[in-house]
Design an enzyme around this catalytic site. Structure first.
Site, PDB file in Angstrom:
ATOM      1  N   HIS A 146      -5.008  -5.257  -1.881  1.00 26.16           N
ATOM      2  CA  HIS A 146      -5.736  -5.109  -0.620  1.00 26.16           C
ATOM      3  C   HIS A 146      -6.753  -6.253  -0.477  1.00 26.16           C
ATOM      4  O   HIS A 146      -7.964  -6.061  -0.507  1.00 26.16           O
ATOM      5  CB  HIS A 146      -6.426  -3.755  -0.565  1.00 26.16           C
ATOM      6  CG  HIS A 146      -5.475  -2.615  -0.351  1.00 26.16           C
ATOM      7  ND1 HIS A 146      -4.576  -2.198  -1.307  1.00 26.16           N
ATOM      8  CD2 HIS A 146      -5.268  -1.822   0.730  1.00 26.16           C
ATOM      9  CE1 HIS A 146      -3.867  -1.184  -0.831  1.00 26.16           C
ATOM     10  NE2 HIS A 146      -4.262  -0.934   0.394  1.00 26.16           N
ATOM     11  N   GLU A 187      -1.664  -2.514  -8.198  1.00 23.55           N
ATOM     12  CA  GLU A 187      -2.899  -2.832  -7.488  1.00 23.55           C
ATOM     13  C   GLU A 187      -3.442  -1.531  -6.916  1.00 23.55           C
ATOM     14  O   GLU A 187      -2.737  -0.524  -6.871  1.00 23.55           O
ATOM     15  CB  GLU A 187      -2.649  -3.858  -6.371  1.00 23.55           C
ATOM     16  CG  GLU A 187      -1.683  -3.405  -5.274  1.00 23.55           C
ATOM     17  CD  GLU A 187      -2.323  -2.596  -4.163  1.00 23.55           C
ATOM     18  OE1 GLU A 187      -3.537  -2.754  -3.912  1.00 23.55           O
ATOM     19  OE2 GLU A 187      -1.609  -1.790  -3.539  1.00 23.55           O
ATOM     20  N   SER A 197       0.846  -1.182   0.000  1.00 24.91           N
ATOM     21  CA  SER A 197       0.000   0.000   0.000  1.00 24.91           C
ATOM     22  C   SER A 197       0.889   1.243   0.000  1.00 24.91           C
ATOM     23  O   SER A 197       1.704   1.415  -0.899  1.00 24.91           O
ATOM     24  CB  SER A 197      -0.964  -0.020   1.190  1.00 24.91           C
ATOM     25  OG  SER A 197      -1.996   0.936   1.010  1.00 24.91           O
TER      26      SER A 197
END
Length: 348
Positions: free
Chosen positions: A318, A248, A143
């Site tokens: 995630h 992502e 992230s």
């Protein structure tokens, strides 16, 4: 001095100050030659750091500590992990200090981010890249940690690991993958798990969708699309020439995904790639009403004309079962199989 002149002078001063910090603490970008961290072993000490967002509850830290102890590691908690400065886990300088301390501490063999959030971009000018290059260690997170993984690779050549953070779900599958990759240094194929619904006649979950068929090889870079795009125009975005890019994201409108990919295209980065693996875009739903695009259509807009092997639907991002991907390692991407084969060990 009028206000406009003052603002210009102040801005120039800040830019020169940050530039001097970068030049003082880092050499020329060295991502052309990867630096491999030493593998972890049972009983090693890992440091937990919070380079971005603050923890919501102390119990989250306790769960993270216990998870890594269950894997057979000793845990050392960074000095500022439980600090709070607005929505950050302490000041920019203090969060960076925990990372510098962990890399320079001979007792610490690996470094794991407790959580992501936002804030890693802000600490980059305070990292000692030369010292980190001389003390290569396992670094794990995802992230917002995308900034650290790619920035450190660009400036020190450090191979690092895009995967679960401390507060992520850690089960047997995650522990096994960490053992194979980071403890044993195995060269294996990273691909989606089979559908666990044994009654289904075909794969329904974790399906791969091919954008361009074929195979490609190159060093792996990437991570969260939003965060990676925020590095465009800075000295921390990795060189994309001949690379395999994985991406992502989470909770983004499709038009924002379009915007970020457009930024990378306009910056000339997508045209340099050898292949693309797009993982999960959790809670990224098409716009309602007339004229919306699906995520696949947007990815096809950017990657089909390039003619490079590309697929979407990889099991990383995630999601609970988040595969670990090593940044800076030579891999073979197989778009038809939706897989990444490690061509070298990610640890020494």
């Amino acid at each position: 001095m009028d206000r406009r002149t003052f603002v210009k002078a102040s801005t120039l001063g800040m830019l020169l100050s940050q530039s001097s910090l970068v030049s003082a603490k880092s050499s020329q970008p060295s991502s052309a030659q990867s630096v491999f961290p030493k593998r972890l072993k049972q009983g090693d000490t890992v440091a937990l750091v919070a380079p971005a967002g603050a923890l919501n509850q102390k119990v989250e830290l306790e769960i993270a500590v216990e998870s890594f102890q269950a894997i057979g590691l000793k845990v050392k908690v960074g000095k500022h992990v439980l600090d709070r400065d607005g929505y950050f886990a302490g000041t920019d300088q203090d969060r960076a200090a925990d990372i510098n301390d962990a890399f320079s501490d001979p007792e610490v063999k690996g470094i794991i981010a407790v959580r992501g959030g936002w804030g890693c971009n802000r600490i980059l000018p305070f990292l000692d890249f030369d010292m980190i290059a001389q003390n290569p260690k396992v670094l794990l997170g995802y992230s917002d940690i995308t900034t650290l993984l790619n920035g450190l690779y660009q400036h020190s050549g450090l191979v690092s690991f895009h995967g679960p953070v401390g507060i992520s779900y850690w089960g047997q599958d995650q522990a096994e993958q960490m053992r194979k990759m980071i403890f044993e240094g195995g060269k294996f194929i990273i691909k989606n798990q089979p559908d666990k619904d044994e009654k289904a006649l075909t794969q329904r979950k974790n399906r791969i969708q091919v954008i361009n068929s074929g195979k490609a090889t190159g060093r792996l870079v990437g991570g969260n699309l939003t965060v990676l795009t925020s590095l465009v125009g800075t000295p921390y975005l990795p060189d994309m020439q001949g690379k395999i890019l994985f991406l992502e994201d989470v909770s983004e409108s499709i038009y924002r995904i379009d915007r970020y990919l457009s930024t990378l295209q306009l910056a000339g980065k997508l045209q340099q790639l050898a292949g693309v693996a797009f993982g999960q875009c959790s809670d990224c739903n098409p716009e309602k009403g007339y004229g919306g695009f699906t995520l696949l259509q947007i990815l096809e807009h950017y990657f089909k004309p390039l003619g490079i092997p590309a697929y979407m639907g990889g099991q990383f991002g995630h999601v609970r079962d988040n595969n670990i991907l090593p940044i800076g390692v030579n891999v073979e991407l197989d778009a038809d199989q939706g897989s990444l084969r490690l061509l070298e060990s990610p640890v020494s």
